[in-house]
Design a protein around this motif. Structure first.
Motif, PDB file in Angstrom:
ATOM      1  N   GLU A 165       0.849  -1.197   0.000  1.00  0.00           N
ATOM      2  CA  GLU A 165       0.000   0.000   0.000  1.00  0.00           C
ATOM      3  C   GLU A 165       0.883   1.245   0.000  1.00  0.00           C
ATOM      4  O   GLU A 165       1.853   1.318   0.750  1.00  0.00           O
ATOM      5  N   TYR A 166       0.521   2.211  -0.846  1.00  0.00           N
ATOM      6  CA  TYR A 166       1.260   3.473  -0.918  1.00  0.00           C
ATOM      7  C   TYR A 166       0.249   4.602  -0.794  1.00  0.00           C
ATOM      8  O   TYR A 166      -0.652   4.734  -1.625  1.00  0.00           O
ATOM      9  N   THR A 167       0.388   5.409   0.254  1.00  0.00           N
ATOM     10  CA  THR A 167      -0.583   6.466   0.530  1.00  0.00           C
ATOM     11  C   THR A 167       0.120   7.808   0.662  1.00  0.00           C
ATOM     12  O   THR A 167       1.081   7.939   1.422  1.00  0.00           O
ATOM     13  N   ILE A 168      -0.362   8.792  -0.071  1.00  0.00           N
ATOM     14  CA  ILE A 168       0.145  10.159   0.064  1.00  0.00           C
ATOM     15  C   ILE A 168      -0.866  10.939   0.884  1.00  0.00           C
ATOM     16  O   ILE A 168      -2.024  11.077   0.496  1.00  0.00           O
ATOM     17  N   ARG A 169      -0.424  11.435   2.018  1.00  0.00           N
ATOM     18  CA  ARG A 169      -1.312  12.183   2.903  1.00  0.00           C
ATOM     19  C   ARG A 169      -0.995  13.668   2.822  1.00  0.00           C
ATOM     20  O   ARG A 169       0.153  14.061   2.684  1.00  0.00           O
ATOM     21  N   ALA A 170      -2.040  14.498   2.943  1.00  0.00           N
ATOM     22  CA  ALA A 170      -1.836  15.944   2.959  1.00  0.00           C
ATOM     23  C   ALA A 170      -1.119  16.319   4.246  1.00  0.00           C
ATOM     24  O   ALA A 170      -1.536  15.935   5.333  1.00  0.00           O
ATOM     25  N   SER A 171      -0.030  17.058   4.113  1.00  0.00           N
ATOM     26  CA  SER A 171       0.733  17.469   5.291  1.00  0.00           C
ATOM     27  C   SER A 171       0.027  18.621   5.984  1.00  0.00           C
ATOM     28  O   SER A 171      -0.557  19.494   5.347  1.00  0.00           O
ATOM     29  N   GLY A 172       0.091  18.630   7.308  1.00  0.00           N
ATOM     30  CA  GLY A 172      -0.496  19.732   8.054  1.00  0.00           C
ATOM     31  C   GLY A 172       0.256  21.027   7.792  1.00  0.00           C
ATOM     32  O   GLY A 172       1.449  21.029   7.524  1.00  0.00           O
ATOM     33  N   LEU A 173      -0.443  22.153   7.858  1.00  0.00           N
ATOM     34  CA  LEU A 173       0.190  23.441   7.608  1.00  0.00           C
ATOM     35  C   LEU A 173       1.292  23.674   8.634  1.00  0.00           C
ATOM     36  O   LEU A 173       1.121  23.452   9.822  1.00  0.00           O
ATOM     37  N   GLY A 174       2.432  24.130   8.142  1.00  0.00           N
ATOM     38  CA  GLY A 174       3.543  24.414   9.038  1.00  0.00           C
ATOM     39  C   GLY A 174       4.371  23.198   9.390  1.00  0.00           C
ATOM     40  O   GLY A 174       5.327  23.291  10.143  1.00  0.00           O
ATOM     41  N   THR A 175       4.007  22.055   8.852  1.00  0.00           N
ATOM     42  CA  THR A 175       4.749  20.838   9.148  1.00  0.00           C
ATOM     43  C   THR A 175       5.771  20.574   8.055  1.00  0.00           C
ATOM     44  O   THR A 175       5.421  20.547   6.880  1.00  0.00           O
ATOM     45  N   PRO A 176       7.053  20.381   8.400  1.00  0.00           N
ATOM     46  CA  PRO A 176       8.042  20.078   7.368  1.00  0.00           C
ATOM     47  C   PRO A 176       7.642  18.823   6.602  1.00  0.00           C
ATOM     48  O   PRO A 176       7.226  17.830   7.190  1.00  0.00           O
ATOM     49  N   LEU A 177       7.756  18.873   5.302  1.00  0.00           N
ATOM     50  CA  LEU A 177       7.354  17.744   4.468  1.00  0.00           C
ATOM     51  C   LEU A 177       8.597  17.129   3.840  1.00  0.00           C
ATOM     52  O   LEU A 177       9.314  17.785   3.095  1.00  0.00           O
ATOM     53  N   GLU A 178       8.860  15.880   4.165  1.00  0.00           N
ATOM     54  CA  GLU A 178      10.050  15.209   3.678  1.00  0.00           C
ATOM     55  C   GLU A 178       9.684  14.420   2.425  1.00  0.00           C
ATOM     56  O   GLU A 178       9.194  13.301   2.488  1.00  0.00           O
ATOM     57  N   LEU A 179       9.891  15.020   1.269  1.00  0.00           N
ATOM     58  CA  LEU A 179       9.498  14.378   0.018  1.00  0.00           C
ATOM     59  C   LEU A 179      10.482  13.300  -0.395  1.00  0.00           C
ATOM     60  O   LEU A 179      10.089  12.271  -0.912  1.00  0.00           O
ATOM     61  N   GLY A 180      11.765  13.572  -0.212  1.00  0.00           N
ATOM     62  CA  GLY A 180      12.742  12.524  -0.426  1.00  0.00           C
ATOM     63  C   GLY A 180      13.382  12.435  -1.786  1.00  0.00           C
ATOM     64  O   GLY A 180      14.544  12.095  -1.875  1.00  0.00           O
ATOM     65  N   LEU A 181      12.658  12.737  -2.863  1.00  0.00           N
ATOM     66  CA  LEU A 181      13.193  12.455  -4.185  1.00  0.00           C
ATOM     67  C   LEU A 181      13.686  13.706  -4.906  1.00  0.00           C
ATOM     68  O   LEU A 181      12.933  14.639  -5.132  1.00  0.00           O
ATOM     69  N   SER A 182      14.949  13.690  -5.264  1.00  0.00           N
ATOM     70  CA  SER A 182      15.506  14.721  -6.130  1.00  0.00           C
ATOM     71  C   SER A 182      15.580  14.137  -7.538  1.00  0.00           C
ATOM     72  O   SER A 182      15.327  12.948  -7.756  1.00  0.00           O
ATOM     73  N   GLU A 183      15.950  14.972  -8.487  1.00  0.00           N
ATOM     74  CA  GLU A 183      16.073  14.481  -9.860  1.00  0.00           C
ATOM     75  C   GLU A 183      17.145  13.400  -9.960  1.00  0.00           C
ATOM     76  O   GLU A 183      16.985  12.419 -10.693  1.00  0.00           O
ATOM     77  N   SER A 184      18.228  13.550  -9.197  1.00  0.00           N
ATOM     78  CA  SER A 184      19.303  12.552  -9.269  1.00  0.00           C
ATOM     79  C   SER A 184      18.844  11.203  -8.720  1.00  0.00           C
ATOM     80  O   SER A 184      19.199  10.147  -9.253  1.00  0.00           O
ATOM     81  N   ILE A 185      18.024  11.234  -7.664  1.00  0.00           N
ATOM     82  CA  ILE A 185      17.504   9.987  -7.094  1.00  0.00           C
ATOM     83  C   ILE A 185      16.514   9.338  -8.053  1.00  0.00           C
ATOM     84  O   ILE A 185      16.559   8.131  -8.310  1.00  0.00           O
ATOM     85  N   THR A 186      15.597  10.153  -8.581  1.00  0.00           N
ATOM     86  CA  THR A 186      14.613   9.627  -9.524  1.00  0.00           C
ATOM     87  C   THR A 186      15.294   8.982 -10.723  1.00  0.00           C
ATOM     88  O   THR A 186      14.914   7.896 -11.167  1.00  0.00           O
ATOM     89  N   SER A 187      16.319   9.636 -11.231  1.00  0.00           N
ATOM     90  CA  SER A 187      17.050   9.106 -12.386  1.00  0.00           C
ATOM     91  C   SER A 187      17.768   7.811 -12.035  1.00  0.00           C
ATOM     92  O   SER A 187      17.790   6.864 -12.831  1.00  0.00           O
ATOM     93  N   ALA A 188      18.351   7.760 -10.831  1.00  0.00           N
ATOM     94  CA  ALA A 188      19.064   6.550 -10.410  1.00  0.00           C
ATOM     95  C   ALA A 188      18.104   5.371 -10.282  1.00  0.00           C
ATOM     96  O   ALA A 188      18.418   4.248 -10.697  1.00  0.00           O
ATOM     97  N   ILE A 189      16.923   5.622  -9.706  1.00  0.00           N
ATOM     98  CA  ILE A 189      15.928   4.558  -9.563  1.00  0.00           C
ATOM     99  C   ILE A 189      15.450   4.092 -10.934  1.00  0.00           C
ATOM    100  O   ILE A 189      15.355   2.889 -11.205  1.00  0.00           O
ATOM    101  N   ALA A 190      15.151   5.055 -11.809  1.00  0.00           N
ATOM    102  CA  ALA A 190      14.672   4.713 -13.153  1.00  0.00           C
ATOM    103  C   ALA A 190      15.728   3.931 -13.929  1.00  0.00           C
ATOM    104  O   ALA A 190      15.412   2.972 -14.638  1.00  0.00           O
ATOM    105  N   GLU A 191      16.980   4.319 -13.780  1.00  0.00           N
ATOM    106  CA  GLU A 191      18.058   3.625 -14.488  1.00  0.00           C
ATOM    107  C   GLU A 191      18.221   2.197 -13.982  1.00  0.00           C
ATOM    108  O   GLU A 191      18.409   1.265 -14.766  1.00  0.00           O
ATOM    109  N   HIS A 192      18.135   2.024 -12.668  1.00  0.00           N
ATOM    110  CA  HIS A 192      18.334   0.691 -12.101  1.00  0.00           C
ATOM    111  C   HIS A 192      17.184  -0.251 -12.440  1.00  0.00           C
ATOM    112  O   HIS A 192      17.409  -1.408 -12.812  1.00  0.00           O
ATOM    113  N   PHE A 193      15.950   0.227 -12.317  1.00  0.00           N
ATOM    114  CA  PHE A 193      14.796  -0.657 -12.488  1.00  0.00           C
ATOM    115  C   PHE A 193      14.332  -0.763 -13.939  1.00  0.00           C
ATOM    116  O   PHE A 193      13.736  -1.778 -14.314  1.00  0.00           O
ATOM    117  N   GLY A 194      14.576   0.258 -14.734  1.00  0.00           N
ATOM    118  CA  GLY A 194      14.107   0.202 -16.115  1.00  0.00           C
ATOM    119  C   GLY A 194      12.598   0.023 -16.167  1.00  0.00           C
ATOM    120  O   GLY A 194      11.847   0.790 -15.564  1.00  0.00           O
TER     121      GLY A 194
END
Length: 215
Positions: A96-125
Motif C-alpha cells: 500500500e502506498y498512501t500520500i497524505r496531505a501534510s499539516g500546515l507548518g509541518t516540514p514535508l520530507e518528500l525525499g526524491l531529487s532528480e538525481s535519485i529519480t534518475s538513479a531509480i529509473a536507471e536501475h529498475f528500467g
C-alpha cells in the motif's frame, strides 16, 4: 517458541497490532520472526524515504530547502547493483502506498531529487519498483514526482480523495486520472465523497474501456 506463534494466521494478526517502530526489534529477536515482522513493517509506505535510507549512506546526502521546508535526498556517487540489495529486499514487501496531505507548518520530507529519480529509473528500467504494490491512495492535490515511479506496479485499487481542497477536486481529478489511465491493472477506482456522483461518472467516462468498481 510458543505454539500460537507457529500458526501463521494468528501470528500475522498479532503483528498487525505491533507498533511499526517495534517490528524491527521483534524481527531481530528470532530468526523465524524476521521475515513476517519485516513484511508487516514495510507493508505500507507514504513516501520513498524509508527505502532511500536502505541505500548505502556514502552514496547519499540530504539537502534542506529552508524556503519550502522540504528535505531532498541526492546521490553523491554512481550507485552500483550491489547498492540496491536492501532497497529491493524491502520494496517487494510494500503493498500500500498512501500520500497524505501534510499539516500546515509541518516540514514535508518528500525525499526524491532528480538525481535519485534518475538513479531509480536507471536501475529498475521497466521493472516495477514496488513489485507487489496493490493499493495507491492520494490525499494531496497534484502528483508528486515519486508517483511516476509507480507506473509499472501492479496496482489494482486507486483512491483519490482531496478533502482539504474540495473546490479544486474536479479540476485536479481531470488531470490526475490521466496518470491512472496508464495503470492498466486498476480494477477499483474511488474518487471520494466530496465530488458529486454525476461528476464522478462523467470523469469515469473518459477512462479506458475497463470495468471499475466505484467505492
Amino acid at each position: 517458541m510458543h505454539s500460537v506463534v507457529q500458526i501463521d494466521e494468528i501470528f500475522l494478526n498479532i503483528l498487525s497490532w505491533v507498533a511499526p517502530a517495534a517490528l524491527l526489534d521483534l524481527g531481530l529477536t528470532c530468526r523465524a520472526f524476521y521475515e513476517p515482522a519485516m513484511d508487516a513493517r514495510w507493508v505500507r509506505l507514504d513516501n520513498f524515504v524509508p527505502l532511500l535510507k536502505c541505500l548505502p549512506s556514502n552514496a547519499m546526502a540530504d539537502v534542506y530547502d529552508k524556503r519550502t521546508r522540504h528535505k531532498f535526498y541526492i546521490t553523491v556517487r554512481r550507485l552500483k547493483p550491489a547498492d540496491w540489495i536492501r532497497f529491493e529486499a524491502h520494496a517487494r514487501r510494500v503493498k500500500e502506498y498512501t500520500i497524505r496531505a501534510s499539516g500546515l507548518g509541518t516540514p514535508l520530507e518528500l525525499g526524491l531529487s532528480e538525481s535519485i529519480t534518475s538513479a531509480i529509473a536507471e536501475h529498475f528500467g521497466d521493472r516495477p519498483v514496488l513489485p507487489h504494490l496493490q493499493t495507491f491512495e492520494n490525499h494531496l492535490i497534484g502528483w508528486r514526482d515519486d508517483i511516476r515511479l509507480l507506473l509499472h506496479c501492479p496496482i489494482h485499487t486507486v483512491r483519490l480523495d482531496y478533502r482539504r481542497d474540495p473546490e479544486l477536486y474536479g479540476e485536479a481529478l481531470t488531470s490526475e486520472l490521466e496518470l491512472v489511465r496508464r495503470l492498466d491493472t486498476v480494477e477499483s477506482l474511488s474518487m471520494g465523497s466530496q465530488l458529486p456522483v454525476a461528476r464522478q461518472l462523467s470523469l469515469l467516462a473518459t477512462m479506458p474501456n475497463r470495468v471499475y468498481q466505484l467505492e
